[in-house]
Design an enzyme around this catalytic site. Structure first.
Site, short mmCIF file in Angstrom:
data_model
loop_
_atom_site.label_atom_id
_atom_site.label_comp_id
_atom_site.label_asym_id
_atom_site.label_seq_id
_atom_site.Cartn_x
_atom_site.Cartn_y
_atom_site.Cartn_z
N TRP A 154 0.76 -1.21 0.25
CA TRP A 154 0.06 -0.09 0.01
C TRP A 154 0.75 1.23 0.12
O TRP A 154 0.18 2.50 -0.27
CB TRP A 154 -0.72 -0.07 1.23
CG TRP A 154 -0.16 -0.49 2.51
CD1 TRP A 154 -0.28 -1.80 3.02
CD2 TRP A 154 0.77 0.11 3.36
NE1 TRP A 154 0.39 -2.03 4.09
CE2 TRP A 154 0.95 -0.73 4.34
CE3 TRP A 154 1.22 1.43 3.31
CZ2 TRP A 154 1.94 -0.36 5.31
CZ3 TRP A 154 2.12 1.81 4.40
CH2 TRP A 154 2.54 0.80 5.31
N GLY A 228 6.39 -6.58 0.04
CA GLY A 228 5.52 -6.52 1.27
C GLY A 228 6.43 -6.95 2.55
O GLY A 228 7.64 -6.32 2.57
N SER A 229 5.71 -7.32 3.63
CA SER A 229 6.33 -7.60 4.91
C SER A 229 7.30 -8.87 4.63
O SER A 229 6.93 -9.62 3.89
CB SER A 229 5.50 -7.53 5.87
OG SER A 229 4.65 -8.80 5.87
N GLU A 250 10.48 -8.59 -2.70
CA GLU A 250 11.13 -7.38 -2.13
C GLU A 250 10.46 -7.08 -0.54
O GLU A 250 9.24 -6.73 -0.84
CB GLU A 250 10.83 -6.36 -3.02
CG GLU A 250 11.78 -5.08 -3.07
CD GLU A 250 11.48 -3.75 -2.18
OE1 GLU A 250 11.49 -4.22 -0.87
OE2 GLU A 250 10.81 -2.86 -2.82
N CYS A 284 10.23 1.09 1.85
CA CYS A 284 10.96 0.15 2.48
C CYS A 284 12.60 0.45 2.51
O CYS A 284 13.23 -0.07 3.32
CB CYS A 284 11.01 -1.03 1.29
SG CYS A 284 11.02 -0.52 -0.51
N GLU A 382 11.52 -3.11 11.71
CA GLU A 382 11.25 -2.10 10.79
C GLU A 382 9.99 -1.35 11.35
O GLU A 382 8.93 -1.92 11.80
CB GLU A 382 10.80 -2.82 9.36
CG GLU A 382 10.38 -1.83 8.43
CD GLU A 382 9.99 -2.62 7.02
OE1 GLU A 382 9.58 -3.32 7.03
OE2 GLU A 382 10.50 -1.92 6.04
P1 NDP Z 1 1.93 -7.53 3.92
O1 NDP Z 1 3.10 -8.15 3.60
O2 NDP Z 1 0.95 -8.54 4.99
O3 NDP Z 1 0.96 -7.39 2.72
C1 NDP Z 1 1.49 -7.15 1.08
C2 NDP Z 1 0.51 -7.55 0.42
O4 NDP Z 1 0.34 -9.22 0.61
C3 NDP Z 1 -0.97 -7.03 0.41
O5 NDP Z 1 -1.53 -6.83 -0.75
C4 NDP Z 1 -1.69 -8.18 1.13
O6 NDP Z 1 -2.96 -8.25 0.90
C5 NDP Z 1 -1.12 -9.41 0.67
N1 NDP Z 1 -1.00 -10.61 1.38
C6 NDP Z 1 -1.20 -10.75 2.71
N2 NDP Z 1 -1.20 -12.05 3.06
C7 NDP Z 1 -0.97 -12.85 2.11
C8 NDP Z 1 -0.66 -14.23 1.64
N3 NDP Z 1 -0.55 -15.19 2.82
N4 NDP Z 1 -0.56 -14.71 0.39
C9 NDP Z 1 -0.55 -13.63 -0.57
N5 NDP Z 1 -0.57 -12.29 -0.27
C10 NDP Z 1 -0.68 -11.74 0.90
O7 NDP Z 1 2.02 -5.95 4.32
P2 NDP Z 1 1.14 -5.23 5.43
O8 NDP Z 1 0.31 -4.56 4.60
O9 NDP Z 1 0.53 -6.32 6.52
O10 NDP Z 1 2.18 -4.53 6.29
C11 NDP Z 1 3.12 -4.92 7.20
C12 NDP Z 1 4.41 -4.53 7.25
O11 NDP Z 1 5.16 -4.75 6.07
C13 NDP Z 1 4.44 -2.99 7.57
O12 NDP Z 1 4.55 -2.55 8.68
C14 NDP Z 1 6.10 -2.65 6.78
O13 NDP Z 1 6.99 -3.02 7.89
C15 NDP Z 1 5.92 -3.86 5.77
N6 NDP Z 1 6.01 -3.18 4.45
C16 NDP Z 1 7.01 -3.14 3.60
C17 NDP Z 1 6.79 -2.93 2.35
C18 NDP Z 1 7.93 -2.78 1.18
O14 NDP Z 1 8.02 -1.97 0.43
N7 NDP Z 1 8.81 -3.47 1.36
C19 NDP Z 1 5.55 -2.51 1.84
C20 NDP Z 1 4.42 -2.47 2.86
C21 NDP Z 1 4.54 -3.00 4.02
P3 NDP Z 1 -3.92 -7.47 2.06
O15 NDP Z 1 -3.49 -6.19 2.06
O16 NDP Z 1 -5.31 -7.69 1.88
O17 NDP Z 1 -3.70 -8.06 3.39
#
Ligand code: NDP
Length: 514
Positions: A154, A228-229, A250, A284, A382
């Site tokens: 997001w 994502g995370s 990533e 990130c 993080e």
């Molecule tokens: P997530 O890693 O949980 O989510 C990233 C994406 O993965 C979203 O589209 C999410 O959908 C989707 N997702 C969640 N669970 C699954 C699964 N089991 N299989 C496939 N896709 C899945 O990140 P969060 O949004 O929960 O953020 C948590 C932490 O991640 C933040 O506090 C930050 O530290 C880190 N982060 C790092 C980023 C980066 O650029 N590297 C970017 C964003 C967050 P949905 O949103 O519907 O859950």
């Protein structure tokens, strides 16, 4: 269709109608749209469609695909106000954060991949040192995997989510993008853009939904790109392993900044403030912790504190209104709050900020902390928020040791007027990218690989690797001269076998031939 179970995470606790996800403007708390929560059947139908149209897209070749991408580049600039408004309204970020890190990235990426895909994916003529193969034509080819899935976060709905789709499309794949439930509107606008720019229908599709939609996507595609995370990244890697499909991840970071005693302190302070607060710290490769050599610590902290105190925060209603926007993801507020509370309980001092802002919207005040150490989450986990913990170190050796004392290894930065020394320190940091007298800007160089060391990821985006990962290597061998029977073919005879043995002895018997 599934009901929205996780909407308290995505939309500040507001439930939508069954099967609908409400999208909230985090700077105002207003619900601005709803999108469908797609189930596995819908994702499967999308995958079928994507596969059906992919061969025709691939057949257009680099030139035909490049034309569509370049039209999209122009579209993005022509419609930038609409795109910025969409990004700002679903993320709560500032106008400038959307313009600088999203529009400019997207526009440059369209041009970059249109121009460089043919170079990075060109057939490579191979010559073998094996004499037996003399005369045969050999080619290494990069063929598209077919259907790519991209799961995006997001924090940068255009750059981080949609950005990864551009090279996948340039390589000749169909793509399904699953944006974060928090920020799906930009991705839907990008789909509209590509359609207007002549992308064949079905080549790019957006699967809106929650984590289950992401899981369903992994079940359908030939390759998955995830941002994502680290925790979710591991789950994605396991799901990809079950299907034996490649994945590129990533993930999170805890980027250190090192300020050496000979640094230009004014530049270092400006950089520390900008690269930690930009996008409310939700990048990130944000600067998440700073190590400053003791002789310049006080002066650096003074500069940083006064600059952070001057930052304007709030709802960005246009260019130049505020420097720091909202937190996009509501649970981030609690995470940032808990990191600050943990640090304070262990002896940290908050010099400015340190709490949520009162009133509407999800805001955390830009925060500077000192007297921090590695017993605190703010220095090891993080944070992903507008916080800047600054630690005093005796010398560069201690700074390097502490910078590397982390499970993460995404980015890092070093400040010194002696650029050779700065580079020498940079080479000792365990991170995918290190900037000297800068931070984060390596991301804008699409020629450079961008990926994480340690638990910060697998694979990389940008550069040759950033597009080759969307392809499979294929070896082609063409035997132009083809006698009725080669000597190694059946039937075997003693004479031929002995002759071949002698040939191998001549070729390799001296132990010096490659
Ligand atoms: P997530 O890693 O949980 O989510 C990233 C994406 O993965 C979203 O589209 C999410 O959908 C989707 N997702 C969640 N669970 C699954 C699964 N089991 N299989 C496939 N896709 C899945 O990140 P969060 O949004 O929960 O953020 C948590 C932490 O991640 C933040 O506090 C930050 O530290 C880190 N982060 C790092 C980023 C980066 O650029 N590297 C970017 C964003 C967050 P949905 O949103 O519907 O859950």
């Amino acid at each position: 269709m599934a009901t929205v179970e996780k909407s308290e995470k995505g939309s500040g606790g507001k439930k939508g109608a069954a099967g609908e996800i409400p999208v909230e403007n985090p700077a105002t708390g207003e619900i601005i749209a709803t999108v469908p929560n797609m189930g596995a059947d819908e994702v499967r139908a999308m995958a079928e469609r994507g596969r059906a149209v992919q061969p025709a897209w691939e057949a257009l070749g680099f030139e035909g695909r490049g034309r569509v991408l370049l039209r999209a580049q122009k579209w993005l600039i022509d419609h930038r106000e609409r795109v910025i408004q969409t990004i700002v309204s679903e993320t709560g970020k500032t106008y400038e954060d959307a313009q600088l890190a999203e529009i400019s990235y997207g526009a440059s990426a369209f041009g970059f991949w249109a121009k460089n895909a043919p170079k990075y994916l060109a057939d490579v003529k191979v010559k073998s040192s094996n004499r037996i193969l003399t005369g045969k034509k050999m080619i290494l080819r990069h063929r598209p995997v077919g259907l790519v899935g991209v799961i995006g976060p997001w924090n940068y709905p255009l750059t981080n989510s949609f950005g990864d789709c551009i090279p996948a499309l340039a390589a000749g794949n169909s793509v399904i993008l699953k944006p974060s439930e928090i920020t799906p509107l930009t991705s839907l606008l990008m789909a509209e853009m590509l359609e207007e720019c002549g992308l064949p229908s079905g080549v790019f599709q957006v699967a809106t939904g929650l984590g289950d939609t992401g899981r369903a996507l992994i079940d359908e595609v030939d390759m998955i790109m995830f941002t994502g995370s680290t925790a979710t990244g591991r789950k994605v890697a396991v799901a990809a392993a079950e299907r034996l499909i490649p994945c590129s991840l990533e993930l999170g970071g805890k980027d250190p900044m090192i300020i050496l005693r000979d640094a230009d302190l004014e530049r270092a302070a400006n950089a520390a403030v900008f690269f930690s607060m930009q996008n409310s710290g939700q990048t990130c490769i944000s600067t998440e912790r700073v190590y400053v050599e003791a002789p310049v610590f006080d002066e650096f902290v003074e500069k940083v504190t006064s600059k952070v105190a001057d930052l304007r925060q709030g709802h960005s209603t246009g260019p130049g209104t505020v420097e720091v926007g909202a937190m996009t993801f509501p649970p981030q507020l609690e995470k940032v709050e808990s990191h600050v509370a943990d640090a304070v309980s262990k002896g940290a001092k908050v010099l400015v900020g340190g709490k949520r802002r009162e009133g509407a919207g999800d805001f955390f005040e830009p925060t500077v902390m000192v007297d921090v150490d590695h017993s605190m989450e703010a220095m090891t986990e993080e944070t992903f928020g507008p916080t800047l913990p600054i630690m005093k170190v005796e010398d560069a050796e201690e700074a390097i040791r502490l910078a590397n004392d982390s499970p993460y290894g995404l980015g890092a930065s070093v400040f010194s007027k002696d650029v050779e020394r700065g580079e020498a320190v940079a080479r000792r940091i365990e991170a995918g990218a290190v900037c000297v007298n800068d931070a984060m800007l390596n991301y804008a160089a699409l020629e450079l690989p961008m990926g994480g060391a340690k638990t910060s990821g697998l694979g990389s985006r940008h550069g040759a690797g950033g597009i080759r990962k969307y392809t499979e290597q294929q070896a082609i061998m063409v035997s132009r001269f083809h006698p009725k029977r080669d000597m190694h073919m059946y039937p075997y005879s003693e004479k031929v076998t002995q002759r071949l043995g002698k040939l191998f002895a001549v070729l390799y018997g001296r132990g010096d031939r490659g």
